[in-house]
Motif scaffolding. Sequence first.
Motif, PDB file in Angstrom:
ATOM      1  N   THR A  47     -37.932 -23.380 -21.796  1.00 48.44           N
ATOM      2  CA  THR A  47     -39.206 -23.864 -20.908  1.00 48.44           C
ATOM      3  C   THR A  47     -37.535 -24.219 -20.242  1.00 48.44           C
ATOM      4  O   THR A  47     -36.590 -24.178 -19.910  1.00 48.44           O
ATOM      5  CB  THR A  47     -39.540 -25.110 -21.087  1.00 48.44           C
ATOM      6  OG1 THR A  47     -38.531 -26.312 -21.547  1.00 48.44           O
ATOM      7  CG2 THR A  47     -39.829 -25.650 -22.847  1.00 48.44           C
ATOM      8  N   ALA A  48     -38.727 -24.697 -19.285  1.00 45.59           N
ATOM      9  CA  ALA A  48     -38.371 -24.484 -17.279  1.00 45.59           C
ATOM     10  C   ALA A  48     -37.343 -26.036 -17.382  1.00 45.59           C
ATOM     11  O   ALA A  48     -36.822 -26.433 -16.121  1.00 45.59           O
ATOM     12  CB  ALA A  48     -39.086 -24.787 -16.200  1.00 45.59           C
ATOM     13  N   TYR A  80     -33.197 -28.533 -11.956  1.00 44.53           N
ATOM     14  CA  TYR A  80     -33.197 -27.361 -12.270  1.00 44.53           C
ATOM     15  C   TYR A  80     -32.041 -26.548 -11.967  1.00 44.53           C
ATOM     16  O   TYR A  80     -31.481 -25.963 -11.396  1.00 44.53           O
ATOM     17  CB  TYR A  80     -34.485 -26.101 -11.684  1.00 44.53           C
ATOM     18  CG  TYR A  80     -35.969 -27.440 -11.391  1.00 44.53           C
ATOM     19  CD1 TYR A  80     -36.071 -27.599 -13.259  1.00 44.53           C
ATOM     20  CD2 TYR A  80     -36.453 -27.898 -10.712  1.00 44.53           C
ATOM     21  CE1 TYR A  80     -37.561 -27.853 -13.142  1.00 44.53           C
ATOM     22  CE2 TYR A  80     -38.101 -28.405 -11.139  1.00 44.53           C
ATOM     23  CZ  TYR A  80     -38.300 -28.365 -11.777  1.00 44.53           C
ATOM     24  OH  TYR A  80     -39.067 -29.160 -12.090  1.00 44.53           O
ATOM     25  N   TRP A  97     -43.667 -19.795 -19.040  1.00 42.91           N
ATOM     26  CA  TRP A  97     -42.183 -20.449 -19.168  1.00 42.91           C
ATOM     27  C   TRP A  97     -42.229 -21.867 -17.868  1.00 42.91           C
ATOM     28  O   TRP A  97     -42.174 -23.249 -18.249  1.00 42.91           O
ATOM     29  CB  TRP A  97     -41.445 -19.647 -19.059  1.00 42.91           C
ATOM     30  CG  TRP A  97     -40.162 -20.176 -19.042  1.00 42.91           C
ATOM     31  CD1 TRP A  97     -39.137 -20.532 -20.011  1.00 42.91           C
ATOM     32  CD2 TRP A  97     -38.948 -20.360 -17.899  1.00 42.91           C
ATOM     33  NE1 TRP A  97     -37.988 -21.398 -19.715  1.00 42.91           N
ATOM     34  CE2 TRP A  97     -37.624 -20.541 -18.144  1.00 42.91           C
ATOM     35  CE3 TRP A  97     -39.233 -20.276 -16.658  1.00 42.91           C
ATOM     36  CZ2 TRP A  97     -37.092 -21.475 -17.005  1.00 42.91           C
ATOM     37  CZ3 TRP A  97     -38.320 -20.387 -15.225  1.00 42.91           C
ATOM     38  CH2 TRP A  97     -36.941 -21.552 -15.868  1.00 42.91           C
ATOM     39  N   LEU A  98     -42.594 -20.672 -17.211  1.00 45.05           N
ATOM     40  CA  LEU A  98     -42.516 -21.805 -15.996  1.00 45.05           C
ATOM     41  C   LEU A  98     -42.975 -23.291 -15.441  1.00 45.05           C
ATOM     42  O   LEU A  98     -42.710 -23.993 -15.285  1.00 45.05           O
ATOM     43  CB  LEU A  98     -42.865 -21.112 -14.013  1.00 45.05           C
ATOM     44  CG  LEU A  98     -42.618 -21.973 -12.851  1.00 45.05           C
ATOM     45  CD1 LEU A  98     -41.063 -22.224 -12.836  1.00 45.05           C
ATOM     46  CD2 LEU A  98     -43.541 -20.809 -11.707  1.00 45.05           C
ATOM     47  N   THR A 103     -31.411 -21.363 -15.248  1.00 44.21           N
ATOM     48  CA  THR A 103     -33.121 -22.073 -14.872  1.00 44.21           C
ATOM     49  C   THR A 103     -33.550 -21.799 -13.479  1.00 44.21           C
ATOM     50  O   THR A 103     -34.292 -21.557 -12.983  1.00 44.21           O
ATOM     51  CB  THR A 103     -33.251 -23.628 -15.785  1.00 44.21           C
ATOM     52  OG1 THR A 103     -32.890 -23.530 -17.042  1.00 44.21           O
ATOM     53  CG2 THR A 103     -34.480 -24.163 -15.311  1.00 44.21           C
ATOM     54  N   ASP A 127     -43.910 -15.067 -18.762  1.00 46.70           N
ATOM     55  CA  ASP A 127     -42.938 -16.650 -17.327  1.00 46.70           C
ATOM     56  C   ASP A 127     -43.583 -16.992 -16.893  1.00 46.70           C
ATOM     57  O   ASP A 127     -43.217 -18.064 -16.495  1.00 46.70           O
ATOM     58  CB  ASP A 127     -42.527 -15.467 -15.972  1.00 46.70           C
ATOM     59  CG  ASP A 127     -41.750 -14.132 -17.140  1.00 46.70           C
ATOM     60  OD1 ASP A 127     -40.743 -14.224 -17.384  1.00 46.70           O
ATOM     61  OD2 ASP A 127     -41.709 -12.744 -16.138  1.00 46.70           O
ATOM     62  N   ALA A 151     -41.877 -26.747 -14.302  1.00 40.64           N
ATOM     63  CA  ALA A 151     -41.823 -27.001 -13.003  1.00 40.64           C
ATOM     64  C   ALA A 151     -42.315 -25.951 -12.894  1.00 40.64           C
ATOM     65  O   ALA A 151     -42.577 -25.244 -11.718  1.00 40.64           O
ATOM     66  CB  ALA A 151     -40.490 -25.853 -12.706  1.00 40.64           C
ATOM     67  N   GLU A 171     -33.563 -22.658 -23.357  1.00 39.46           N
ATOM     68  CA  GLU A 171     -33.678 -21.516 -22.278  1.00 39.46           C
ATOM     69  C   GLU A 171     -35.485 -21.299 -21.845  1.00 39.46           C
ATOM     70  O   GLU A 171     -35.832 -20.321 -21.472  1.00 39.46           O
ATOM     71  CB  GLU A 171     -33.070 -20.495 -22.101  1.00 39.46           C
ATOM     72  CG  GLU A 171     -31.493 -20.556 -21.934  1.00 39.46           C
ATOM     73  CD  GLU A 171     -30.871 -19.432 -21.582  1.00 39.46           C
ATOM     74  OE1 GLU A 171     -31.335 -17.718 -22.140  1.00 39.46           O
ATOM     75  OE2 GLU A 171     -29.765 -19.216 -21.174  1.00 39.46           O
ATOM     76  N   ARG A 190     -34.192 -18.845 -12.219  1.00 34.38           N
ATOM     77  CA  ARG A 190     -34.936 -18.102 -12.372  1.00 34.38           C
ATOM     78  C   ARG A 190     -36.704 -19.504 -11.575  1.00 34.38           C
ATOM     79  O   ARG A 190     -37.268 -18.068 -12.228  1.00 34.38           O
ATOM     80  CB  ARG A 190     -35.413 -18.341 -13.951  1.00 34.38           C
ATOM     81  CG  ARG A 190     -36.657 -17.331 -15.312  1.00 34.38           C
ATOM     82  CD  ARG A 190     -36.063 -17.700 -16.414  1.00 34.38           C
ATOM     83  NE  ARG A 190     -38.080 -16.823 -16.588  1.00 34.38           N
ATOM     84  CZ  ARG A 190     -37.971 -16.873 -18.165  1.00 34.38           C
ATOM     85  NH1 ARG A 190     -37.834 -17.626 -19.053  1.00 34.38           N
ATOM     86  NH2 ARG A 190     -38.563 -16.199 -18.666  1.00 34.38           N
ATOM     87  N   VAL A 191     -36.582 -20.373 -12.279  1.00 34.11           N
ATOM     88  CA  VAL A 191     -37.426 -20.993 -11.464  1.00 34.11           C
ATOM     89  C   VAL A 191     -37.302 -20.710  -9.708  1.00 34.11           C
ATOM     90  O   VAL A 191     -38.798 -20.332  -9.529  1.00 34.11           O
ATOM     91  CB  VAL A 191     -37.579 -22.287 -10.983  1.00 34.11           C
ATOM     92  CG1 VAL A 191     -38.172 -23.403 -10.475  1.00 34.11           C
ATOM     93  CG2 VAL A 191     -37.068 -23.224 -12.931  1.00 34.11           C
ATOM     94  N   ALA A 240     -34.046 -27.955 -18.703  1.00 37.16           N
ATOM     95  CA  ALA A 240     -33.168 -27.616 -19.717  1.00 37.16           C
ATOM     96  C   ALA A 240     -32.135 -28.508 -19.933  1.00 37.16           C
ATOM     97  O   ALA A 240     -31.032 -28.129 -20.706  1.00 37.16           O
ATOM     98  CB  ALA A 240     -32.641 -26.547 -18.284  1.00 37.16           C
TER      99      ALA A 240
END
Length: 435
Positions: free
Chosen positions: A351-352, A406, A178-179, A410, A175, A183, A349, A413-414, A354
């Motif tokens: 990576t942050a 974002y 990804w962030l 996205t 997670d 972001a 989806e 989730r961020v 989008a």
Amino acid sequence: MSTRTNDAPITLIAPGDAEYELLRSTYTTVGSPAVVALPRSPAEVAAALRTARERELPVAVRSGGHGLSGSGTNNGGLVIDLRALDRIDVLDRAAGLVRVEAGARWAEVARALAPHGLAISSGDHGNVGVGGLATGGGVGWLVRHYGLTIDRIRAVEIVLPDGSFVRADAGHEPDLFWLMRGAGAGAGIATAFEIEAAEIGQVGLVHLTTAVDPAGETLRQWEAAVAAAPRALSTAVTLTSRGPAATTAFITAVVASDDPDLVRDSVTPLLDIGRAQVHEARLVPYSAMVPLAHLHPNTGQMPSHTTNGLLTEMSPDAARSLVVAASGPRPALVQLRSLGGAVGDVDPEETAFAHRHQRTLVVASMFPPADRADLTAAWEPVAAHSDGAYVNFESAPDDLTRAQAYPGRTGTRVEQLLRRYDPDGVLSPGGTQDT
């Protein structure tokens, strides 16, 4: 001065110290921080965060480069300046895997990788710091060939707001991994990245100019030519104007190859845009695109207001709006960067960042005596056609610009992950790790 916080010594620069004047500001913003920390290790980054908590000081993080938003400095707070974390290592030449610390600047990275025949597509100016760009996106000179900088990141080393150290990758802290790719600056302080570089030596460089008609048909031709070109071609366009009937496009075309035939075939369609004239065409090392000559102190010497948007299609109305923005009574400096190609290979989806279907990044800037209201007025015709935004080209981030950067799931989730990793908002209000 050098202060010892727990077991980690750290250099702290305060007003009155000799170095303070060269450390207080970013490229765009003059700051007056109470103290600037110069950590040399992740442990010292953690010590700087402890110092900020103990003194109840707001925190700004700076990776050493431009930083349009000015969030790499503050007034009365603590600035964590990462410039001493600037090591660059080739970990695996065969795989192109390199480790780059966040305080290095991209001119230094290009110089270090050039002897190995490697390059990372990393923005368009050598003075930009690694950390801010590599947590926000990274639209570079090779973007259609290479993708965004974040698309080639394989691991990130991070100091979290609580002072703990984490290495995030696809298998560990997924997670957070990804962030951090798009972001992540609000979740922690990136101190190093493992990045897959491309095998690049020389590239084709072509400079062209062409007149732009008031309806913007020239810009539609540019977009169509790039979309049909090999993905080795990436372009940037700057619009300047002396009125609606006297707008000029300055086009920089970069081809990710030293094959003269591929360079010629990639660039030839651009010659049919308006009345295009070629001013330069040659092969250059990739490092020439982000040269050491770009490196300079950042002392607030370029105050500016900047915003941006992404275009999915250069419709007739969108093209006309760009000419209006560049040629109106209060004209903006309008820059276009081609997207597509490898950028679209990544699932939105994954990576942050989008924004994978858009074709063009549009950046608009104004300089004093123009103010933010002037930029907003010039940008309004373009904003109606915008489909998202890029966080690194926004000088006044707010809830609206974050929602554009974002969108949808996205954005949800961020926000959830920022609250998880920075529940006390130590870093999140700044929005980005300044470039």
